[in-house]
Design a protein around this motif. Sequence first.
Motif, PDB file in Angstrom:
ATOM      1  N   GLN A 457      28.706  44.012  53.017  1.00 33.98           N
ATOM      2  CA  GLN A 457      29.755  42.996  53.142  1.00 33.98           C
ATOM      3  C   GLN A 457      31.124  43.680  53.142  1.00 33.98           C
ATOM      4  O   GLN A 457      31.911  43.558  52.208  1.00 33.98           O
ATOM      5  N   VAL A 458      31.386  44.391  54.234  1.00 31.86           N
ATOM      6  CA  VAL A 458      32.602  45.194  54.313  1.00 31.86           C
ATOM      7  C   VAL A 458      33.837  44.301  54.412  1.00 31.86           C
ATOM      8  O   VAL A 458      34.884  44.608  53.832  1.00 31.86           O
ATOM      9  N   SER A 459      33.735  43.185  55.128  1.00 31.22           N
ATOM     10  CA  SER A 459      34.888  42.286  55.257  1.00 31.22           C
ATOM     11  C   SER A 459      35.303  41.743  53.899  1.00 31.22           C
ATOM     12  O   SER A 459      36.501  41.669  53.576  1.00 31.22           O
ATOM     13  N   GLU A 460      34.306  41.357  53.073  1.00 31.62           N
ATOM     14  CA  GLU A 460      34.626  40.867  51.728  1.00 31.62           C
ATOM     15  C   GLU A 460      35.248  41.975  50.881  1.00 31.62           C
ATOM     16  O   GLU A 460      36.141  41.723  50.062  1.00 31.62           O
ATOM     17  N   ALA A 461      34.786  43.211  51.081  1.00 30.60           N
ATOM     18  CA  ALA A 461      35.356  44.343  50.342  1.00 30.60           C
ATOM     19  C   ALA A 461      36.827  44.543  50.703  1.00 30.60           C
ATOM     20  O   ALA A 461      37.658  44.849  49.841  1.00 30.60           O
ATOM     21  N   LEU A 462      37.168  44.337  51.979  1.00 25.75           N
ATOM     22  CA  LEU A 462      38.562  44.462  52.398  1.00 25.75           C
ATOM     23  C   LEU A 462      39.427  43.371  51.775  1.00 25.75           C
ATOM     24  O   LEU A 462      40.588  43.604  51.421  1.00 25.75           O
ATOM     25  N   LEU A 463      38.851  42.155  51.597  1.00 23.18           N
ATOM     26  CA  LEU A 463      39.589  41.075  50.934  1.00 23.18           C
ATOM     27  C   LEU A 463      39.870  41.419  49.474  1.00 23.18           C
ATOM     28  O   LEU A 463      40.948  41.132  48.946  1.00 23.18           O
ATOM     29  N   VAL A 464      38.886  42.029  48.822  1.00 18.36           N
ATOM     30  CA  VAL A 464      39.086  42.449  47.426  1.00 18.36           C
ATOM     31  C   VAL A 464      40.198  43.488  47.348  1.00 18.36           C
ATOM     32  O   VAL A 464      41.019  43.471  46.430  1.00 18.36           O
ATOM     33  N   ARG A 465      40.258  44.381  48.328  1.00 13.97           N
ATOM     34  CA  ARG A 465      41.332  45.383  48.338  1.00 13.97           C
ATOM     35  C   ARG A 465      42.695  44.708  48.451  1.00 13.97           C
ATOM     36  O   ARG A 465      43.664  45.116  47.798  1.00 13.97           O
ATOM     37  N   GLU A 466      42.779  43.639  49.250  1.00 17.05           N
ATOM     38  CA  GLU A 466      44.043  42.925  49.384  1.00 17.05           C
ATOM     39  C   GLU A 466      44.452  42.279  48.063  1.00 17.05           C
ATOM     40  O   GLU A 466      45.628  42.309  47.674  1.00 17.05           O
ATOM     41  N   LYS A 467      43.472  41.673  47.360  1.00 12.61           N
ATOM     42  CA  LYS A 467      43.767  41.080  46.052  1.00 12.61           C
ATOM     43  C   LYS A 467      44.188  42.149  45.050  1.00 12.61           C
ATOM     44  O   LYS A 467      45.028  41.913  44.181  1.00 12.61           O
ATOM     45  N   MET A 468      43.594  43.302  45.186  1.00 15.34           N
ATOM     46  CA  MET A 468      43.916  44.419  44.295  1.00 15.34           C
ATOM     47  C   MET A 468      45.366  44.852  44.480  1.00 15.34           C
ATOM     48  O   MET A 468      46.115  45.034  43.507  1.00 15.34           O
ATOM     49  N   THR A 469      45.780  44.995  45.722  1.00 18.12           N
ATOM     50  CA  THR A 469      47.165  45.400  45.979  1.00 18.12           C
ATOM     51  C   THR A 469      48.146  44.307  45.580  1.00 18.12           C
ATOM     52  O   THR A 469      49.288  44.601  45.201  1.00 18.12           O
ATOM     53  N   ALA A 470      47.701  43.027  45.656  1.00 18.19           N
ATOM     54  CA  ALA A 470      48.567  41.927  45.225  1.00 18.19           C
ATOM     55  C   ALA A 470      48.854  42.010  43.734  1.00 18.19           C
ATOM     56  O   ALA A 470      49.879  41.519  43.255  1.00 18.19           O
ATOM     57  N   ARG A 471      47.944  42.640  42.972  1.00 25.07           N
ATOM     58  CA  ARG A 471      48.137  42.830  41.530  1.00 25.07           C
ATOM     59  C   ARG A 471      48.878  44.131  41.230  1.00 25.07           C
ATOM     60  O   ARG A 471      48.860  44.600  40.095  1.00 25.07           O
ATOM     61  N   GLN A 472      49.463  44.720  42.245  1.00 25.49           N
ATOM     62  CA  GLN A 472      50.214  45.976  42.097  1.00 25.49           C
ATOM     63  C   GLN A 472      49.308  47.129  41.677  1.00 25.49           C
ATOM     64  O   GLN A 472      49.747  48.070  41.013  1.00 25.49           O
ATOM     65  N   LEU A 473      48.027  47.051  42.053  1.00 29.15           N
ATOM     66  CA  LEU A 473      47.092  48.142  41.801  1.00 29.15           C
ATOM     67  C   LEU A 473      46.791  48.812  43.136  1.00 29.15           C
ATOM     68  O   LEU A 473      46.229  48.185  44.042  1.00 29.15           O
ATOM     69  N   LEU A 474      47.162  50.068  43.250  1.00 25.01           N
ATOM     70  CA  LEU A 474      46.941  50.779  44.500  1.00 25.01           C
ATOM     71  C   LEU A 474      45.547  51.400  44.501  1.00 25.01           C
ATOM     72  O   LEU A 474      45.155  52.050  43.518  1.00 25.01           O
ATOM     73  N   PRO A 475      44.789  51.226  45.584  1.00 23.61           N
ATOM     74  CA  PRO A 475      43.471  51.873  45.662  1.00 23.61           C
ATOM     75  C   PRO A 475      43.615  53.389  45.604  1.00 23.61           C
ATOM     76  O   PRO A 475      44.596  53.950  46.101  1.00 23.61           O
TER      77      PRO A 475
END
Length: 850
Positions: A457-475
Motif C-alpha cells: 500500500q505505497v499510496s497510503e504510505a505516501l499519505l502517512v508521510r504527508e501527515k508526518m511532515t504536517a507535524r513538523q517531523l521530517l522523514p
Amino acid sequence: MGSTHQFHTDSSPLDYDDASTYRSLVGGMQYLTFTRPDLSFAVNYPQPGPPALAESLARVLATRSTNPVWAPLPRRAPPSPLSDGGLADAVVSLRDPDLALALLSWSRSHSGSRHHDADKLPPPTPIAHSALLRLLARSGRFDAVDSTLQDMSLSGVAPTSACLGELVAAYADAGIERKATEMCERVRAQYGMLPAAIHSNCLLRLLVERRQWDDAHKLYDKMLAKEGGADDYSTCVMVRGLCLEGRVEKGVKLIEARWGAGCVPNAVFYNVLIDGYCRRGDMGRGLLLLGEMEMKGILPTVVTYGTLMSWLGRKGDLEKVTYLLSEMRERRLSPNIEIYNSVIDALCKCRSAPQAMVVLKQIFASDCDPDAITFSTLISGLCREGRVQEAERLLREAIRREVNPNLFCYTSLIHGFCIRGQVMDASNLLMEMMERGYTPDVVTFGALIHGLVVAGQVSEALLVREKMTARQLLPDANIYNVLISGLCKKHMLPAARNLLAEMLEQNVHPDKFVYTTLIDGFIRNESLDEARKVFEFMEQKGVRLDVVGYNAMIKGYCQFGMLDEAIVCMNNMRKVRCIPDEFTYSTLITGYVKQGNMGGALRLLCEMTKRRCQPNVVTYSSLINGYCKLGDTDTAEDIFASMQLEGLFPNVITYTILIGSLFKKDKAMKAAAYFEHMLINHCAPSDITLHCLVTGLTNCMACIVSSNCSGTVKMHDKGALLDIFRGLVNGNWDPGNAAYNAIIFSLCRHNMLGNALDIINKMANKGYSPDSVTFIALLYGFCSVGKSRDWRSILPNEFRQDQLEIASRYKILFDQYVAKSVGCEVSSALRLYLEERRSLKQMEHKFTCS
C-alpha cells in the motif's frame, strides 16, 4: 533558662527560700520575653546549641526578602560572637545554601561591628566556610564555590583538606574535569597528600569514562603510593574501564599487580572481567571464569549470572542461557527482572516467542514484577513472528497490570498490523498511543510507512508521510529509502525520482542505500539511462557506493549487452577499493554467456578463482546454461559435477536448464535421472521445470516407449518417471495426462505431497483433467506422509467401476517404486473405500425398491 532548672551556689543545692527567689526572677524574665519579641530573640537566640541556633536564624533570615525590619533582629545577639566551630555546625544543619550564605555574611558583618575598624570585614572563618563550600558543592552552586574560594584565598584562609576533597568529588560528579583536577592538585600543594580515596575515586572514574588513560594511570599510581590512598573500588574503576575497551588482559594485570598472580579478590572483580570478555565476544572465557570462581570458593552472584545470560542471549545461545537459569535456581538465587528480560530477549531473537511467553508466566508466578521492557520485548518478538493478535492481548495485559506501555510497544504493533494489511487497526493503535500521552516520533511513523510498503500500500504510505511532515517531523533517510523502494517495485519511477529531489531540498542527505535502490529500480524497469544518471549524480555528490550498488549498475550494463561498460565499472570498483564479490563475477559471466562468448566467461571464472572469490550456484548455473545453449550437454554435466564437489547445492534453475537441454538432445534417461536427483534433494520444480518435463516426455515419447530406459533395480535406485509414463502411454493414455501423472507420482513417492497437489490446478489450466490414475498417485502421497485418512477432504471420491479397475491395475506398477508399508496402506485405503461404496450402493438399492 527554664523555671524548673535547679541552681547551685557551690556543690550543694539552694535552700527552699533561695530557690523560690530564683524561680520568681526567672518567671519575670520569661514574661518579658513573651511580651517583647525583640527581647525574646536577644535572650533566647544565643543560648541554644548550633542546630537550634541555625533554626532560629533561618526563621529570621528566611524573611529577609519580605520583612523590611529583619536586619535589626540578628544584631540584638549577645556580645560574644559564635565560634568558628559553632558556625560550622550551624551551616551543616542548614539545607538551603542561600540561608547558609546569609548566615555567614551576617556573622562576618556582626563580628566586624564589634571591632574598632568596623568598615573592614574580618577574614572568612576556615571551618565554617569550608562547611559552606561543601553545602554549595552538593547543591551544584559552583559559581558561589568559586567566589567563596577566591574570598578565602585573598584573605589567606585555606579550606580544610576534607572540604577540598569533597570539592574534587563534586566537580568530578558534575563532569567538570578541569576543576576537579585543579582541586586535587590544590590538596596536594597545600596539605602534601591526595584527597581521601572516596573523593579521589570520583575523579578517577571521570578520567576513565573519558578515556583519559594517561591521567587516570598517573592518579591511580599516586593513590597506590599513599598508604590507604587507593581502595578496592579504585582498582575496580580502572579494570572496568579497560574491560569496556576490550583490554581485559591489561585489567587482569592490574589486579595481579595489586594482589598477586592468579588472584582475583572477590565476586565483583570476577563480574567485571566476565563482562569484559563477553563484551568482546569471548563467551567461552567468561564461562571459564565462572568455573574458576566456584573452584576458589567464591559464590557467583545474581550479577554474575545476569551478565553471562545477557551476552549469551544476544548471541542467541539459548541452550547455555537455559542451563545457567536452572543452575541459578539450584543455588537458590532468585532471578531479577533484568535477568528474565535477557532470557526473553534471547528467545525472541531466536524466534521462539512461545517459549518467551512461558518465561513470562514464570515471572507472574515469582515475586518479580514485569516491567515495560518485559512487555515491549515480548510484543516486538510476537509481531516479528506474525502473532500480532497475541501481541495486542499482551499490551492489554500490561495496561491491566498498570505497567505503562512504552512507545516501542505501540511502534511494534503498528508495524505488525500494517504488514498484515490491517491498516485500520494500526491507525486505532496510533490514536490510542497519542491519547496515552505519547507523541509519535520518526520511528513510529517509519514503522507505519514500512508496514504499508511491505503490504503493497505505497499510496497510503505516501499519505502517512504527508501527515508526518504536517507535524513538523521530517522523514529520515531510512523512510525515504523504504518509500523509494516501494515506488520502484510498483514501477512508479517518476514519483521515486521526485522523492530523491525532495530529500535534497530538505537537506536530508541520501545514503548509498537510497541511490542503490533507485539504480536497481530503474534497471528493473529497463531504464538504463536514468540509472546511469543517478549513478553519475551520486559520484558528483561524493557518495561512495558499496559492492551492492556497483553490482546493480553492472547488472544493468550486462542486461543491455554493454559488457565493455560493465568491465569498466568493475575496474572502477577496484580503484575505490571496493572488492568485487561472487555476485559481480556471476553477473558478468551471465552477460558473456548471453552473448555466447564462453571464452570470456571462462576467463572471468579463472580470474574469480585467482582472486580467491568462490563461484556460487548462480555462477555455475550460468556456465551450464551457456554450454547447454551450445548443445554441449556433456561439458554442462561436468560443470554440474564440479559444482557438487565444491559443496554447492543446485537450485531449481540449474536442474531446469539441464533437464530441458537433455530432453532436447533426446537424452530422456539422463533428464529423468536429474529430475530424480532434484526430488531426492527436495528441490521443488517450478512452472518452467514442469513445462520442460511435460514437453520433453511428450516429444521423446517414441524413444521412451521403444527403448527400455530402466531395468529392474531396487527401490529409489531408479526414477519412476519414465516407467510410469511408458506404462500409461502403452495403456493408450493421453501423452499429456500420462506426463502429468508420472510427475505427480514421482513427487508423491518423495513425500512432496504439497507440490503434487499444486499441479492439479496447473493441469486444468493446460487443458488436462485429473483422472483415476491421478487419484491413486495422490493417494500414495497421502500414505507416504502418514495422512491416509485426510485424502477424502481433498480428492474426488466419485469414480465409475471401470475407473476403479484401471486404478487398481496401475497400483501394481506404482507399488514397485514405494516402500512395502506404503503400498499396503494404499491397498487398505482402497479396500475401505470400495467397501463403503458397496454399502452405499446397497442402501440406494433398498431405497429404490421401497
